[in-house]
Design an enzyme around this catalytic site. Structure first.
Site, short mmCIF file in Angstrom:
data_model
loop_
_atom_site.label_atom_id
_atom_site.label_comp_id
_atom_site.label_asym_id
_atom_site.label_seq_id
_atom_site.Cartn_x
_atom_site.Cartn_y
_atom_site.Cartn_z
N ARG A 148 -16.43 -13.25 26.72
CA ARG A 148 -15.19 -12.92 25.99
C ARG A 148 -14.11 -12.39 26.93
O ARG A 148 -13.01 -12.08 26.47
CB ARG A 148 -15.49 -11.86 24.93
CG ARG A 148 -15.84 -12.44 23.56
CD ARG A 148 -16.25 -11.30 22.63
NE ARG A 148 -15.97 -11.52 21.25
CZ ARG A 148 -16.88 -11.90 20.36
NH1 ARG A 148 -18.10 -12.18 20.72
NH2 ARG A 148 -16.55 -12.01 19.09
N LYS B 266 -18.59 -19.30 14.88
CA LYS B 266 -19.54 -19.40 16.00
C LYS B 266 -20.98 -19.18 15.52
O LYS B 266 -21.86 -19.98 15.83
CB LYS B 266 -19.20 -18.37 17.10
CG LYS B 266 -17.81 -18.54 17.69
CD LYS B 266 -17.53 -17.56 18.81
CE LYS B 266 -17.49 -16.12 18.38
NZ LYS B 266 -16.30 -15.73 17.59
N ARG C 269 -9.07 -7.12 16.25
CA ARG C 269 -9.96 -8.10 16.93
C ARG C 269 -9.18 -9.36 17.31
O ARG C 269 -9.42 -9.94 18.37
CB ARG C 269 -11.12 -8.47 15.99
CG ARG C 269 -12.10 -7.31 15.81
CD ARG C 269 -12.93 -7.48 14.57
NE ARG C 269 -13.89 -8.57 14.66
CZ ARG C 269 -14.54 -9.04 13.61
NH1 ARG C 269 -14.33 -8.54 12.41
NH2 ARG C 269 -15.41 -10.00 13.77
N ARG D 150 -16.23 -12.34 4.21
CA ARG D 150 -17.53 -11.91 4.73
C ARG D 150 -17.71 -10.40 4.55
O ARG D 150 -18.80 -9.92 4.25
CB ARG D 150 -17.65 -12.28 6.22
CG ARG D 150 -19.02 -11.93 6.79
CD ARG D 150 -19.20 -12.43 8.20
NE ARG D 150 -18.42 -11.67 9.17
CZ ARG D 150 -18.33 -11.97 10.46
NH1 ARG D 150 -18.97 -13.00 10.94
NH2 ARG D 150 -17.62 -11.24 11.27
N ARG E 135 -20.38 -4.98 7.43
CA ARG E 135 -20.04 -4.75 8.83
C ARG E 135 -18.80 -3.86 8.93
O ARG E 135 -17.82 -4.06 8.23
CB ARG E 135 -19.79 -6.09 9.54
CG ARG E 135 -21.07 -6.69 10.09
CD ARG E 135 -20.87 -8.05 10.66
NE ARG E 135 -19.84 -8.16 11.68
CZ ARG E 135 -19.73 -9.19 12.51
NH1 ARG E 135 -20.60 -10.17 12.45
NH2 ARG E 135 -18.77 -9.23 13.40
P1 B4P Z 1 -19.05 -16.51 11.63
O1 B4P Z 1 -19.72 -17.75 12.03
O2 B4P Z 1 -19.91 -15.39 11.17
O3 B4P Z 1 -18.06 -15.92 12.74
P2 B4P Z 1 -18.22 -15.56 14.27
O4 B4P Z 1 -17.18 -16.39 14.93
O5 B4P Z 1 -19.64 -15.72 14.72
O6 B4P Z 1 -17.92 -14.01 14.24
P3 B4P Z 1 -17.52 -12.77 15.11
O7 B4P Z 1 -16.67 -13.15 16.29
O8 B4P Z 1 -16.94 -11.87 14.11
O9 B4P Z 1 -18.82 -12.02 15.58
P4 B4P Z 1 -19.57 -11.46 16.85
O10 B4P Z 1 -20.85 -11.01 16.30
O11 B4P Z 1 -19.61 -12.46 17.95
O12 B4P Z 1 -18.00 -16.89 10.51
C1 B4P Z 1 -17.24 -15.93 9.82
C2 B4P Z 1 -17.20 -16.23 8.34
O13 B4P Z 1 -16.60 -17.50 8.09
C3 B4P Z 1 -18.60 -16.30 7.71
O14 B4P Z 1 -18.59 -15.56 6.54
C4 B4P Z 1 -18.84 -17.78 7.44
O15 B4P Z 1 -19.59 -18.01 6.27
C5 B4P Z 1 -17.42 -18.31 7.25
N1 B4P Z 1 -17.28 -19.70 7.74
C6 B4P Z 1 -17.83 -20.23 8.86
N2 B4P Z 1 -17.48 -21.53 8.99
C7 B4P Z 1 -16.65 -21.82 7.93
C8 B4P Z 1 -15.95 -23.00 7.49
N3 B4P Z 1 -16.02 -24.17 8.16
N4 B4P Z 1 -15.19 -22.92 6.37
C9 B4P Z 1 -15.11 -21.77 5.68
N5 B4P Z 1 -15.77 -20.62 6.02
C10 B4P Z 1 -16.52 -20.64 7.13
O16 B4P Z 1 -18.75 -10.19 17.42
C11 B4P Z 1 -18.62 -8.94 16.78
C12 B4P Z 1 -18.09 -7.84 17.73
O17 B4P Z 1 -19.08 -7.52 18.76
C13 B4P Z 1 -16.84 -8.18 18.57
O18 B4P Z 1 -15.64 -7.97 17.85
C14 B4P Z 1 -16.98 -7.21 19.78
O19 B4P Z 1 -16.56 -5.91 19.48
C15 B4P Z 1 -18.48 -7.20 20.03
N6 B4P Z 1 -18.86 -8.21 21.05
C16 B4P Z 1 -19.61 -9.33 20.83
N7 B4P Z 1 -19.73 -10.05 21.97
C17 B4P Z 1 -19.02 -9.38 22.93
C18 B4P Z 1 -18.74 -9.63 24.30
N8 B4P Z 1 -19.20 -10.73 24.91
N9 B4P Z 1 -17.98 -8.75 24.98
C19 B4P Z 1 -17.50 -7.64 24.40
N10 B4P Z 1 -17.72 -7.34 23.10
C20 B4P Z 1 -18.47 -8.21 22.35
#
Ligand code: B4P
Length: 193
Positions: A89, A14, A145, A128, A134
Site C-alpha cells: 500500500r 479485493k 481511508r 458493509r 468494523r
Molecule cells: P471488499 O472486497 O471487502 O473490500 P476490500 O477492497 O478488500 O477492503 P479494504 O481495503 O477495506 O480492507 P483491508 O482489510 O485490506 O469489498 C467491500 C464491500 O463491497 C463488501 O461489502 C463487498 O460485498 C462489496 N462488493 C465487492 N465487490 C462488489 C461488486 N462488484 N459490486 C457491489 N459490491 C461489491 O484494509 C483495512 C485496513 O487495514 C486499512 O485501511 C489499513 O488501515 C490496514 N492495512 C491493511 N493492509 C495494509 C498495508 N499493507 N499497509 C498499511 N496498512 C494496511
C-alpha cells in the site's frame, strides 16, 4: 509460481475477488488487513498499535506490516503461488516485497488493479459497515481511508506500470463479470510463458 497482487481502493472488492481467485488457481491468501485484525482480536501489543491506525483510517506503519508479511511468507511461500490482498500500500512496501520475494527466487507475476469510482466505494463500505462491525466502516473514517489511498497508495500504479505488470480491471458490475476479466488477464500470463 503465480504471485498476484490485488490492488485497489478500500472497498474496491479485493477481499471479495481474492476468494474467487484462490479457488480458481489454488493460491495462498495473504491479506495484511486480515493479519492486522487477527492481532487486534488476539489483544497483542502489535494489535493495539495497528488498531490505533486502522480506527482512524490511516495506514499501519510500514515496518509492522512488512514484518507481518515476512512472517507469513516464512510459513507459506509455496507453489502454486500467492495472492497479496491489500499489500503493498506504499512505495516502501512495494520495494520491500520485491526484495523479500527475491530471497525465495520469486517475483510478482501480475498486479490486478480494481478500478471503482469514489461514490460507489463509499456506498459499498457504508453498506458493509451495517453488518461488519468494523471500526473503519463509517463515513468519517472511509473518507480518511480514501484520502490516504490517493496520497500514499496510488503512486504504486506507476511503480508497477514501469515494470509492465499493471493490468487495470473495471471493478464495477457483477462480481462474476469482474472475476472473468481478472481470469482472462491472468490466463494471458500462461499463454506468454
Ligand atoms: P471488499 O472486497 O471487502 O473490500 P476490500 O477492497 O478488500 O477492503 P479494504 O481495503 O477495506 O480492507 P483491508 O482489510 O485490506 O469489498 C467491500 C464491500 O463491497 C463488501 O461489502 C463487498 O460485498 C462489496 N462488493 C465487492 N465487490 C462488489 C461488486 N462488484 N459490486 C457491489 N459490491 C461489491 O484494509 C483495512 C485496513 O487495514 C486499512 O485501511 C489499513 O488501515 C490496514 N492495512 C491493511 N493492509 C495494509 C498495508 N499493507 N499497509 C498499511 N496498512 C494496511
Amino acid at each position: 509460481m503465480l504471485n498476484i497482487i490485488l490492488f485497489g481502493a478500500p472497498g474496491s472488492g479485493k477481499g471479495t475477488q481474492s476468494e474467487k481467485l484462490i479457488e480458481r488457481y489454488g493460491l495462498k491468501h495473504i491479506s495484511t488487513g486480515d493479519l492486522c485484525r487477527e492481532e487486534i482480536r488476539e489483544g497483542t501489543a502489535l494489535g493495539a498499535v495497528a488498531d490505533s491506525y486502522i480506527s482512524k483510517g490511516q495506514l499501519v506503519p510500514d515496518d509492522i506490516v512488512i514484518g507481518l508479511l515476512e512472517d507469513q511468507l516464512k510459513r507459506c511461500c509455496t507453489k502454486p503461488g500467492l495472492i497479496f490482498d491489500g499489500f503493498p500500500r506504499t512505495l516502501v512496501q512495494g520495494e520491500a516485497l520485491d526484495q523479500i520475494l527475491a530471497k525465495y527466487n520469486e517475483r510478482v507475476s501480475i498486479v490486478l488493479s480494481l478500478e471503482v469510482d469514489e461514490d460507489e466505494l463509499i456506498q459499498r463500505l457504508l453498506k458493509r459497515g451495517e453488518v461488519s462491525g468494523r471500526s473503519d466502516d463509517n463515513l468519517e473514517v472511509i473518507e480518511s481511508r480514501l484520502r490516504v489511498y490517493h496520497e500514499q497508495t496510488t503512486p504504486l500504479k506507476t511503480f508497477y506500470q514501469n515494470q509492465g505488470k499493471l493490468v487495470k480491471v473495471d471493478g464495477v458490475g457483477s462480481i462474476d463479470d469482474i472475476f472473468a476479466s481478472m481470469v482472462s488477464a491472468v490466463d494471458q500470463l500462461f499463454v506468454k510463458a
